[in-house]
Write a protein that holds these residues in place. Structure first.
Motif, PDB file in Angstrom:
ATOM      1  N   PRO A 100      -3.621  -4.630 -13.757  1.00 15.13           N
ATOM      2  CA  PRO A 100      -4.681  -5.186 -12.913  1.00 15.13           C
ATOM      3  C   PRO A 100      -5.325  -4.121 -12.032  1.00 15.13           C
ATOM      4  CG  PRO A 100      -2.686  -6.526 -12.809  1.00 15.13           C
ATOM      5  CD  PRO A 100      -2.313  -5.249 -13.497  1.00 15.13           C
ATOM      6  N   GLN A 101      -6.664  -4.124 -11.988  1.00 14.25           N
ATOM      7  CA  GLN A 101      -7.416  -3.181 -11.161  1.00 14.25           C
ATOM      8  C   GLN A 101      -8.430  -3.948 -10.314  1.00 14.25           C
ATOM      9  OE1 GLN A 101      -8.498   0.117 -14.221  1.00 14.25           O
ATOM     10  NE2 GLN A 101      -7.275  -1.466 -15.227  1.00 14.25           N
ATOM     11  N   VAL A 102      -8.532  -3.561  -9.051  1.00 10.48           N
ATOM     12  CA  VAL A 102      -9.384  -4.279  -8.109  1.00 10.48           C
ATOM     13  C   VAL A 102     -10.857  -4.089  -8.464  1.00 10.48           C
ATOM     14  CG1 VAL A 102     -10.104  -4.448  -5.698  1.00 10.48           C
ATOM     15  CG2 VAL A 102      -7.683  -4.109  -6.255  1.00 10.48           C
ATOM     16  N   SER A 105     -13.365  -7.943  -3.476  1.00 11.65           N
ATOM     17  CA  SER A 105     -12.475  -8.571  -2.494  1.00 11.65           C
ATOM     18  C   SER A 105     -13.200  -9.687  -1.765  1.00 11.65           C
ATOM     19  CB  SER A 105     -11.962  -7.540  -1.488  1.00 11.65           C
ATOM     20  OG  SER A 105     -13.023  -7.052  -0.681  1.00 11.65           O
ATOM     21  N   GLN A 202      -4.802 -10.573  -6.183  1.00 12.12           N
ATOM     22  CA  GLN A 202      -3.731  -9.899  -5.469  1.00 12.12           C
ATOM     23  C   GLN A 202      -3.908 -10.132  -3.968  1.00 12.12           C
ATOM     24  OE1 GLN A 202      -3.705  -5.741  -6.463  1.00 12.12           O
ATOM     25  NE2 GLN A 202      -2.812  -6.055  -8.483  1.00 12.12           N
ATOM     26  N   TYR A 238      -7.804  -9.831  -3.099  1.00 11.47           N
ATOM     27  CA  TYR A 238      -8.518  -8.982  -4.052  1.00 11.47           C
ATOM     28  C   TYR A 238      -8.666  -9.702  -5.390  1.00 11.47           C
ATOM     29  CZ  TYR A 238      -7.403  -5.219  -0.772  1.00 11.47           C
ATOM     30  OH  TYR A 238      -7.298  -4.448   0.352  1.00 11.47           O
ATOM     31  N   THR A 239      -9.838  -9.563  -5.993  1.00  9.63           N
ATOM     32  CA  THR A 239     -10.057  -9.989  -7.372  1.00  9.63           C
ATOM     33  C   THR A 239      -9.777  -8.799  -8.283  1.00  9.63           C
ATOM     34  OG1 THR A 239     -11.795 -11.519  -6.674  1.00  9.63           O
ATOM     35  CG2 THR A 239     -11.702 -10.970  -9.010  1.00  9.63           C
ATOM     36  N   THR A 240      -8.972  -9.020  -9.323  1.00  7.23           N
ATOM     37  CA  THR A 240      -8.615  -7.933 -10.233  1.00  7.23           C
ATOM     38  C   THR A 240      -9.086  -8.252 -11.653  1.00  7.23           C
ATOM     39  OG1 THR A 240      -6.437  -8.866 -10.797  1.00  7.23           O
ATOM     40  CG2 THR A 240      -6.560  -7.426  -8.849  1.00  7.23           C
ATOM     41  N   THR A 242      -8.135  -6.974 -15.845  1.00  5.80           N
ATOM     42  CA  THR A 242      -7.205  -6.267 -16.722  1.00  5.80           C
ATOM     43  C   THR A 242      -7.765  -6.247 -18.141  1.00  5.80           C
ATOM     44  OG1 THR A 242      -5.319  -7.011 -15.392  1.00  5.80           O
ATOM     45  CG2 THR A 242      -4.834  -6.195 -17.607  1.00  5.80           C
TER      46      THR A 242
END
Length: 274
Positions: A100-102, A105, A202, A238-240, A242
């Protein structure tokens, strides 16, 4: 005859091994994206009495909606509010296979308000997400464009709390907002590889916690995320995104493997007959 069958088997087995070891084109390591969205102008409503002083600000470049919404009468020194954050131009990149990567937010400035001032209790939020390959081709089925409902509840700051975070600290009477989950989980194939894209969430600084649930905003139940935020401070979720990758099974390999088994079966029958 025996020698011929052995030779045939060796050729079939060898070819199957070579084909199964065939390497696909190198998988793509990064995908670019553009993200946008915001609070839809005029969609917010108030609760708790009064007009609650709703203001919209900071227009998003991609959607035209607003990244900030605030509420609270002039009697309140610090108006409460929500803020959506992402790259100023909505640009970003996701690394494949890196987890997962931000990509953005969502923050809540949670200040104690005078009861007479009221608070925002509902607003619509737009979301836009476009994914691109290295040749700047848009990946279907994006763009993801949708309007989500968001309900906010300003809890009374007195115990017992009426909507505490499950298993959390109920003495703080954390505020809670409930929003539909941004859709977007899909597979796409490029040059012999299957890529799987998905959104996630997250917890960031100050966040009490969140749970996934279902909610009815008036037109049937939908999947939501419920988020609890601490009093008298700023909380962030945070919105992630993947992207995982796996090779496409190669039909030729499976077919040749089947042919090898067929050859082995024929050889076994031949030996039995002799």
């Amino acid at each position: 005859m025996t020698t011929k069958f052995k030779t045939t088997l060796k050729l079939l087995a060898g070819a199957a091994c070579l084909l199964s070891a065939h390497t696909f084109a190198v998988p793509i390591s990064n995908f670019d994206f553009t993200a946008g969205g915001g609070f839809v102008d005029g969609s917010a409503t108030c609760d708790g009495g009064g007009t609650c002083g709703i203001t919209y600000s900071n227009a998003d470049g991609l959607s035209g909606d607003f990244l900030n919404i605030n509420w609270g009468t002039p009697a309140n020194t610090n108006p409460s509010g929500l803020e959506i954050q992402h790259d100023p131009f909505g640009l970003g990149s996701i690394q494949v296979g890196a987890g997962p990567q931000v990509v953005g937010s969502f923050s809540h400035s949670n200040f104690v308000l005078q009861a007479a001032g009221g608070w925002m209790n509902f607003v619509q939020v737009s979301g836009i997400f476009n994914l691109f390959d290295p040749d700047t081709n848009m990946i279907a089925p994006t763009p993801i464009e949708q309007i989500n409902n968001l309900a906010f509840y300003e809890t009374l700051n007195s115990t017992p709390c009426d909507d505490p975070f499950p298993g959390g600290n109920a003495t703080d009477c954390d505020d809670v907002f409930t929003t539909e989950i941004l859709a977007g989980a899909f597979d796409f194939t490029i040059d012999g590889y299957i890529y799987t894209f998905s959104f996630g969430f997250q917890a960031g600084p100050g966040l009490t916690g969140f749970i996934f649930d279902t909610w009815d905003f008036g037109d049937g139940e939908v999947d939501v995320i419920r988020i609890w935020t601490q009093e008298d401070g700023v909380s962030t979720i945070y919105t992630t995104a993947t992207i995982d990758v796996r090779p496409v099974p190669e039909p030729g390999t499976l077919a040749l493997f089947g042919l090898s088994l067929l050859g082995m079966g024929a050889y076994a029958r031949r030996r039995k007959q002799s």
